[in-house]
Design a protein around this motif. Sequence first.
Motif, PDB file in Angstrom:
ATOM      1  N   GLN A 114       0.966  -1.203   0.063  1.00 21.00           N
ATOM      2  CA  GLN A 114       0.051   0.066   0.096  1.00 21.00           C
ATOM      3  C   GLN A 114       0.846   1.303   0.048  1.00 21.00           C
ATOM      4  OE1 GLN A 114      -2.793   0.646   3.276  1.00 21.00           O
ATOM      5  NE2 GLN A 114      -3.376   2.357   2.685  1.00 21.00           N
ATOM      6  N   PHE A 115       1.889   1.181   0.746  1.00 26.74           N
ATOM      7  CA  PHE A 115       2.790   2.382   0.830  1.00 26.74           C
ATOM      8  C   PHE A 115       3.467   2.687  -0.421  1.00 26.74           C
ATOM      9  CE2 PHE A 115       2.664   2.326   5.584  1.00 26.74           C
ATOM     10  CZ  PHE A 115       1.761   3.545   5.660  1.00 26.74           C
ATOM     11  N   ALA A 116       3.961   1.548  -0.927  1.00 24.58           N
ATOM     12  CA  ALA A 116       4.848   1.766  -2.127  1.00 24.58           C
ATOM     13  C   ALA A 116       3.921   2.110  -3.372  1.00 24.58           C
ATOM     14  CB  ALA A 116       5.350   0.007  -2.620  1.00 24.58           C
ATOM     15  N   ARG A 117       2.808   1.697  -3.451  1.00 24.73           N
ATOM     16  CA  ARG A 117       1.697   2.407  -4.400  1.00 24.73           C
ATOM     17  C   ARG A 117       1.338   3.715  -4.138  1.00 24.73           C
ATOM     18  NH1 ARG A 117      -2.018   0.563  -8.218  1.00 24.73           N
ATOM     19  NH2 ARG A 117      -3.703   1.997  -8.654  1.00 24.73           N
ATOM     20  N   GLN A 118       1.195   3.982  -3.020  1.00 20.92           N
ATOM     21  CA  GLN A 118       1.031   5.624  -2.528  1.00 20.92           C
ATOM     22  C   GLN A 118       2.275   6.358  -3.059  1.00 20.92           C
ATOM     23  OE1 GLN A 118       0.117   5.368   1.345  1.00 20.92           O
ATOM     24  NE2 GLN A 118      -2.155   4.983   1.269  1.00 20.92           N
ATOM     25  N   ALA A 119       3.202   5.814  -2.741  1.00 20.79           N
ATOM     26  CA  ALA A 119       4.670   6.654  -3.191  1.00 20.79           C
ATOM     27  C   ALA A 119       4.758   6.900  -4.342  1.00 20.79           C
ATOM     28  CB  ALA A 119       5.716   5.940  -2.469  1.00 20.79           C
ATOM     29  N   TRP A 120       4.299   5.715  -5.360  1.00 20.06           N
ATOM     30  CA  TRP A 120       4.490   5.895  -6.946  1.00 20.06           C
ATOM     31  C   TRP A 120       3.232   6.860  -7.050  1.00 20.06           C
ATOM     32  CZ3 TRP A 120       0.231   3.839  -9.523  1.00 20.06           C
ATOM     33  CH2 TRP A 120       0.239   4.204 -10.744  1.00 20.06           C
ATOM     34  N   ARG A 121       2.178   6.550  -6.925  1.00 19.81           N
ATOM     35  CA  ARG A 121       1.038   7.501  -7.358  1.00 19.81           C
ATOM     36  C   ARG A 121       1.014   8.580  -7.144  1.00 19.81           C
ATOM     37  NH1 ARG A 121      -3.471   5.328  -9.522  1.00 19.81           N
ATOM     38  NH2 ARG A 121      -5.299   6.593  -9.730  1.00 19.81           N
ATOM     39  N   ARG A 122       1.463   9.110  -5.786  1.00 17.88           N
ATOM     40  CA  ARG A 122       1.253  10.514  -5.413  1.00 17.88           C
ATOM     41  C   ARG A 122       2.539  11.419  -6.117  1.00 17.88           C
ATOM     42  NH1 ARG A 122       0.372   9.042   1.035  1.00 17.88           N
ATOM     43  NH2 ARG A 122      -1.902   8.668   0.660  1.00 17.88           N
ATOM     44  N   LEU A 123       3.532  10.902  -6.543  1.00 18.91           N
ATOM     45  CA  LEU A 123       4.749  11.215  -7.253  1.00 18.91           C
ATOM     46  C   LEU A 123       4.778  11.338  -8.318  1.00 18.91           C
ATOM     47  CD1 LEU A 123       8.175  10.560  -5.417  1.00 18.91           C
ATOM     48  CD2 LEU A 123       7.167  12.696  -5.591  1.00 18.91           C
ATOM     49  N   GLU A 154       4.259   9.729   2.229  1.00 13.39           N
ATOM     50  CA  GLU A 154       3.573  10.726   2.972  1.00 13.39           C
ATOM     51  C   GLU A 154       4.063  12.111   2.324  1.00 13.39           C
ATOM     52  OE1 GLU A 154       1.048  13.192   4.670  1.00 13.39           O
ATOM     53  OE2 GLU A 154       1.001  11.098   4.954  1.00 13.39           O
ATOM     54  N   GLN A 155       5.177  12.176   1.943  1.00 14.92           N
ATOM     55  CA  GLN A 155       5.983  13.442   1.523  1.00 14.92           C
ATOM     56  C   GLN A 155       5.708  13.452   0.053  1.00 14.92           C
ATOM     57  OE1 GLN A 155      10.209  12.786   2.163  1.00 14.92           O
ATOM     58  NE2 GLN A 155      10.238  13.815   4.303  1.00 14.92           N
ATOM     59  N   ALA A 156       5.380  12.364  -0.727  1.00 15.63           N
ATOM     60  CA  ALA A 156       5.084  12.305  -2.045  1.00 15.63           C
ATOM     61  C   ALA A 156       3.942  13.122  -2.300  1.00 15.63           C
ATOM     62  CB  ALA A 156       4.911  10.963  -2.621  1.00 15.63           C
ATOM     63  N   ARG A 157       2.773  13.271  -1.342  1.00 17.99           N
ATOM     64  CA  ARG A 157       1.692  13.945  -1.628  1.00 17.99           C
ATOM     65  C   ARG A 157       1.998  15.449  -1.461  1.00 17.99           C
ATOM     66  NH1 ARG A 157      -3.348  12.229   1.036  1.00 17.99           N
ATOM     67  NH2 ARG A 157      -2.032  10.802   2.612  1.00 17.99           N
ATOM     68  N   VAL A 158       2.683  15.840  -0.883  1.00 12.86           N
ATOM     69  CA  VAL A 158       3.150  17.287  -1.144  1.00 12.86           C
ATOM     70  C   VAL A 158       3.702  17.693  -2.307  1.00 12.86           C
ATOM     71  CG1 VAL A 158       4.778  19.076  -0.086  1.00 12.86           C
ATOM     72  CG2 VAL A 158       3.948  17.297   1.406  1.00 12.86           C
ATOM     73  N   PHE A 159       4.619  16.825  -2.973  1.00 14.44           N
ATOM     74  CA  PHE A 159       4.964  17.043  -4.501  1.00 14.44           C
ATOM     75  C   PHE A 159       3.944  17.086  -5.265  1.00 14.44           C
ATOM     76  CE2 PHE A 159       8.658  16.318  -1.790  1.00 14.44           C
ATOM     77  CZ  PHE A 159       9.547  17.572  -2.185  1.00 14.44           C
ATOM     78  N   GLY A 160       3.252  16.018  -5.368  1.00 17.81           N
ATOM     79  CA  GLY A 160       1.953  15.669  -6.233  1.00 17.81           C
ATOM     80  C   GLY A 160       0.971  16.929  -6.231  1.00 17.81           C
TER      81      GLY A 160
END
Length: 277
Positions: A5-14, A258-264
């Motif tokens: 789940q975290f791996a998918r979130q990291a990819w999707r949000r970035l 979590e940080q990826a969300r900021v950039f996306g």
Amino acid sequence: MTDVQFARQAWRRLEPLHGMIYFVPEATERYAALGVEGRAGYFASRAAAFGTASAELVIATFYNFHPGLVRRHIPAVWQVTTPEKILGARLEAADAALRRAGIHEIDILDETAELAARAALRACEHPQGRPLFAAHATLPWPSEPLLKLWHAQTLLREFRGDAHVAALLTEGVGPLDALVLHGATGQMPTIFLKFSREWPEEEWEAAAEGMRERGLMDGEELTDEGRALRQRIEDRTDELALPAYAALSDEELARLAEQARVFGRAVVDAGLLTFSG
């Protein structure tokens, strides 16, 4: 075990951080300065990592574009410019667009770039069966954090993308089938998929009828079986993307997600995903 789940979130949000390069005017302008206009810029800039790629190589690795669309631009574009010049223009465009959006001023940039780069470098240990990723993995790493993060996400995106093609093939979902099923989810307007991939209407309708005959669609919507197939493909793609994120501890992966969300969000809010023509 790496958290899927975290791996998918990291990819999707970035993903918007990489994906914006196909929309921003900074890219269009730089390709035009090299004599490369319109859709040729997309195909040349993404395929340039291969060198002077043939149309057949692009059709195979990009997967879901109509072959005629690809052949209109590849290999003719290599008579106009070189892969090296296109790659340089793409990197310059990424830098300019991301700076316009203020991404270089985000205070967690250095840490996020480092985490994403570690994942991308781990992915580089697993190039087998991932041709488009492997080509990009040969490109030099930028040293500046902004472009380091963009390049890392580019690698992670292509690493996952090659895995997605493998999952589609395993499930017997061809290039046009994949587009038809995607459109039936409602996640992406079918009209955009038809416009951007340029499959003739009669071929699209024939593929849709094939999906209905397989029990995957009812009318223009997915059946339960169709939704299950789509989920199976996504789940398998997630699994095949995991080797990259195994470079990070559970805590680091959660932090990257979590940080990826900021950039996306910053990319989206700046309008970098708005088609520029």
